[in-house]
Design an enzyme around this catalytic site. Sequence first.
Site, PDB file in Angstrom:
ATOM      1  N   HIS A  58     -24.295  -9.770  76.252  1.00 52.72           N
ATOM      2  CA  HIS A  58     -25.651  -9.322  76.611  1.00 52.72           C
ATOM      3  C   HIS A  58     -26.316 -10.754  76.929  1.00 52.72           C
ATOM      4  O   HIS A  58     -26.752 -11.106  77.984  1.00 52.72           O
ATOM      5  CB  HIS A  58     -26.637  -8.572  75.725  1.00 52.72           C
ATOM      6  CG  HIS A  58     -26.423  -7.011  76.038  1.00 52.72           C
ATOM      7  ND1 HIS A  58     -26.750  -6.482  77.320  1.00 52.72           N
ATOM      8  CD2 HIS A  58     -25.999  -6.271  75.189  1.00 52.72           C
ATOM      9  CE1 HIS A  58     -26.519  -5.253  77.139  1.00 52.72           C
ATOM     10  NE2 HIS A  58     -26.092  -4.957  75.832  1.00 52.72           N
TER      11      HIS A  58
ATOM     12  N   SER B 279     -30.385  -7.961  71.602  1.00 54.85           N
ATOM     13  CA  SER B 279     -29.442  -6.791  71.354  1.00 54.85           C
ATOM     14  C   SER B 279     -28.805  -7.288  69.929  1.00 54.85           C
ATOM     15  O   SER B 279     -28.387  -8.197  69.865  1.00 54.85           O
ATOM     16  CB  SER B 279     -28.493  -6.561  72.330  1.00 54.85           C
ATOM     17  OG  SER B 279     -27.937  -5.287  72.059  1.00 54.85           O
TER      18      SER B 279
ATOM     19  N   HIS C 270     -74.852  13.181  59.834  1.00 59.44           N
ATOM     20  CA  HIS C 270     -73.783  13.889  59.525  1.00 59.44           C
ATOM     21  C   HIS C 270     -74.131  15.005  58.703  1.00 59.44           C
ATOM     22  O   HIS C 270     -73.803  16.187  59.269  1.00 59.44           O
ATOM     23  CB  HIS C 270     -72.521  13.116  58.945  1.00 59.44           C
ATOM     24  CG  HIS C 270     -72.136  12.233  60.004  1.00 59.44           C
ATOM     25  ND1 HIS C 270     -72.520  10.940  60.556  1.00 59.44           N
ATOM     26  CD2 HIS C 270     -70.526  12.154  60.243  1.00 59.44           C
ATOM     27  CE1 HIS C 270     -71.543  10.494  61.530  1.00 59.44           C
ATOM     28  NE2 HIS C 270     -70.664  11.047  61.298  1.00 59.44           N
TER      29      HIS C 270
ATOM     30  N   ASN D 261     -38.246  -9.428  81.592  1.00 63.43           N
ATOM     31  CA  ASN D 261     -37.795 -11.047  81.188  1.00 63.43           C
ATOM     32  C   ASN D 261     -39.154 -11.328  80.457  1.00 63.43           C
ATOM     33  O   ASN D 261     -40.037 -10.459  79.995  1.00 63.43           O
ATOM     34  CB  ASN D 261     -37.854 -11.797  82.403  1.00 63.43           C
ATOM     35  CG  ASN D 261     -38.875 -11.883  83.209  1.00 63.43           C
ATOM     36  OD1 ASN D 261     -39.998 -11.223  83.165  1.00 63.43           O
ATOM     37  ND2 ASN D 261     -38.757 -12.443  84.469  1.00 63.43           N
TER      38      ASN D 261
ATOM     39  N   ASP E 282     -24.592   3.446  74.930  1.00 61.25           N
ATOM     40  CA  ASP E 282     -25.063   2.656  75.971  1.00 61.25           C
ATOM     41  C   ASP E 282     -25.150   3.526  77.176  1.00 61.25           C
ATOM     42  O   ASP E 282     -26.195   3.543  78.265  1.00 61.25           O
ATOM     43  CB  ASP E 282     -24.713   1.365  76.242  1.00 61.25           C
ATOM     44  CG  ASP E 282     -25.213   0.358  75.273  1.00 61.25           C
ATOM     45  OD1 ASP E 282     -26.101   0.589  74.526  1.00 61.25           O
ATOM     46  OD2 ASP E 282     -24.464  -1.062  75.236  1.00 61.25           O
TER      47      ASP E 282
ATOM     48  N   GLU F 201     -30.183  -2.427  65.126  1.00 56.43           N
ATOM     49  CA  GLU F 201     -30.561  -1.755  66.665  1.00 56.43           C
ATOM     50  C   GLU F 201     -29.374  -0.428  66.564  1.00 56.43           C
ATOM     51  O   GLU F 201     -29.513   0.298  66.699  1.00 56.43           O
ATOM     52  CB  GLU F 201     -30.439  -2.701  67.820  1.00 56.43           C
ATOM     53  CG  GLU F 201     -30.688  -1.872  68.934  1.00 56.43           C
ATOM     54  CD  GLU F 201     -30.564  -2.816  70.251  1.00 56.43           C
ATOM     55  OE1 GLU F 201     -31.091  -2.543  71.339  1.00 56.43           O
ATOM     56  OE2 GLU F 201     -30.024  -3.865  70.304  1.00 56.43           O
ATOM     57  N   HIS F 202     -27.964  -1.281  66.517  1.00 54.18           N
ATOM     58  CA  HIS F 202     -26.857  -0.395  66.530  1.00 54.18           C
ATOM     59  C   HIS F 202     -25.902  -0.599  65.632  1.00 54.18           C
ATOM     60  O   HIS F 202     -25.659  -1.727  65.049  1.00 54.18           O
ATOM     61  CB  HIS F 202     -25.772  -0.812  67.825  1.00 54.18           C
ATOM     62  CG  HIS F 202     -26.521  -0.898  69.095  1.00 54.18           C
ATOM     63  ND1 HIS F 202     -27.046  -2.126  69.739  1.00 54.18           N
ATOM     64  CD2 HIS F 202     -26.910  -0.015  70.130  1.00 54.18           C
ATOM     65  CE1 HIS F 202     -27.510  -1.813  71.000  1.00 54.18           C
ATOM     66  NE2 HIS F 202     -27.482  -0.235  71.116  1.00 54.18           N
TER      67      HIS F 202
ATOM     68  N   GLN G 262     -22.258  -6.677  72.370  1.00 58.06           N
ATOM     69  CA  GLN G 262     -23.478  -6.918  72.484  1.00 58.06           C
ATOM     70  C   GLN G 262     -23.482  -8.352  72.668  1.00 58.06           C
ATOM     71  O   GLN G 262     -24.635  -8.898  73.095  1.00 58.06           O
ATOM     72  CB  GLN G 262     -23.999  -6.728  71.109  1.00 58.06           C
ATOM     73  CG  GLN G 262     -23.872  -5.261  70.489  1.00 58.06           C
ATOM     74  CD  GLN G 262     -24.733  -4.418  71.798  1.00 58.06           C
ATOM     75  OE1 GLN G 262     -26.030  -4.500  72.090  1.00 58.06           O
ATOM     76  NE2 GLN G 262     -24.005  -3.400  72.382  1.00 58.06           N
TER      77      GLN G 262
ATOM     78  N   GLN H 225     -46.847  -9.229  87.644  1.00 56.46           N
ATOM     79  CA  GLN H 225     -48.109  -8.541  88.614  1.00 56.46           C
ATOM     80  C   GLN H 225     -47.811  -7.148  88.642  1.00 56.46           C
ATOM     81  O   GLN H 225     -48.622  -6.246  89.078  1.00 56.46           O
ATOM     82  CB  GLN H 225     -47.747  -9.123  90.149  1.00 56.46           C
ATOM     83  CG  GLN H 225     -46.401  -8.933  90.593  1.00 56.46           C
ATOM     84  CD  GLN H 225     -45.347 -10.344  90.296  1.00 56.46           C
ATOM     85  OE1 GLN H 225     -45.614 -10.837  89.471  1.00 56.46           O
ATOM     86  NE2 GLN H 225     -44.634 -10.556  91.178  1.00 56.46           N
TER      87      GLN H 225
ATOM     88  N   GLU I 244     -72.032   9.181  51.805  1.00 59.38           N
ATOM     89  CA  GLU I 244     -71.922   7.898  52.506  1.00 59.38           C
ATOM     90  C   GLU I 244     -73.134   7.267  53.157  1.00 59.38           C
ATOM     91  O   GLU I 244     -72.967   6.399  54.042  1.00 59.38           O
ATOM     92  CB  GLU I 244     -70.893   8.450  53.506  1.00 59.38           C
ATOM     93  CG  GLU I 244     -69.487   8.482  52.958  1.00 59.38           C
ATOM     94  CD  GLU I 244     -68.274   8.654  54.317  1.00 59.38           C
ATOM     95  OE1 GLU I 244     -68.708   8.837  55.378  1.00 59.38           O
ATOM     96  OE2 GLU I 244     -67.073   8.895  53.786  1.00 59.38           O
TER      97      GLU I 244
END
Length: 445
Positions: free
Chosen positions: A270, A245, A428, A222, A369, A335-336, A267, A199, A423
């Site tokens: 997480h 991660s 044009h 989430n 981080d 990622e890392h 990591q 929402q 074309e």
Amino acid sequence: MAIKIRKLDSAGEGFAAELRAVLAFEASEDDAIERAVAQILADVKARGDAAVLDYTNRFDRLNAASVAALELPQSELEAALEGLEPKRRAALEAAAARVRGYHEKQKIECGSHSWQYTEADGTVLGQKVTPLDRVGLYVPGGKAAYPSSVLMNAIPARVAGVGEIVMVVPTPDGLKNDLVLAAALLGGVDRVFTIGGAQAVAALAYGTQTVPAVDKICGPGNAYVASAKRRVFGTVGIDMIAGPSEILVLCDGTTDPSWVAMDLFSQAEHDELAQSILLCPDEAFIERVEKAIGELLPTMPRQDVIRASLEGRGALVKVRDMAEACRIANDIAPEHLEISALEPHQWGKQIRHAGAIFLGRYTSESLGDYCAGPNHVLPTSRTARFSSPLGVYDFFKRSSLIEVSAEGAHTLGEIASELAYGEGLQAHAKSAEYRMKGAGDRQKG
């Protein structure tokens, strides 16, 4: 209980297939979540504030009278900052200053300024760079409160010159996190609404009677939030849909094995789907890291999550040499990426794909981080092959500038009309030819 982490050897016959199996991850799509999100988005789009209020009171167990009552005044953010324990406040302010300093330098270097040039016939061409008008920042609430993410999302938007930053953060049972509110103040957030979930994403995307519509939505959430962001993309821009991660450590065997073990934990803690992988040419060192993992794991408050992550998606990989480790790293595109070695720059030059590269054994991923300065919002799931960290450039848009002179109208018109006829687009062609004629008549006159 001993931990069982997958061990691979790049010299093994089935290594490529084994590595693919380790890396394999496909975000599950829950049909029930998708249906619920679609309904919430449609409801908020149709009913605005009333729908947002209904869902917020229901899901967060509140009794708010209006959406306006869910907006926090700046004075509450100021009070949150003032109320922090001094050492924690100092740390938050130091992190904000470093993140701001880095992104101010990034703004100078990343092509954030308009430019133009004039051709010989007087035609002017260029590009106008404009900050976005309004950005929405989603911040998880409840137990999963990350003030560092507030700084990392809000500060580059503010440095870019975004006109207004609107933050949404759910407060289940009315619980507010002072660190998050303080970070919002330090990050330059203009308005804060205590709403969350699909929402909140809908309110930011479509606008309601109270919540203004934004141009782009950033920030983690989430499965409901991720689904909502996917669905509103196109109506608004989004930063990315981040996967679990990841950390990949390239080590030559010269780092304290307990340091490497803790970096892998950083990591893994997480969530269970996070991925931690070590690439190293020294088999004896890998064994020492494995031993350190076993010794340190029982000391971790989130040891159950770490264990599930390392056993499910972690790996200790013996490679032939560091050059091969770099080749594998480019394929993984993590990622890392930590290069924990005596000569990190030598190997760093060989890296082409990584969200963030941490050079040298003193450079732990956790510093990135929180407070090093570069953004910690990074591409996951191999998208570092074509994506970049969040930055000030994500909060600009570019418009092409074209101002054609009378002489240029003739030169360009001949080219354009010829191609347009090719074309089959006569209007044009005529549009260009009328100006050729008009420019010619003006020159004769």
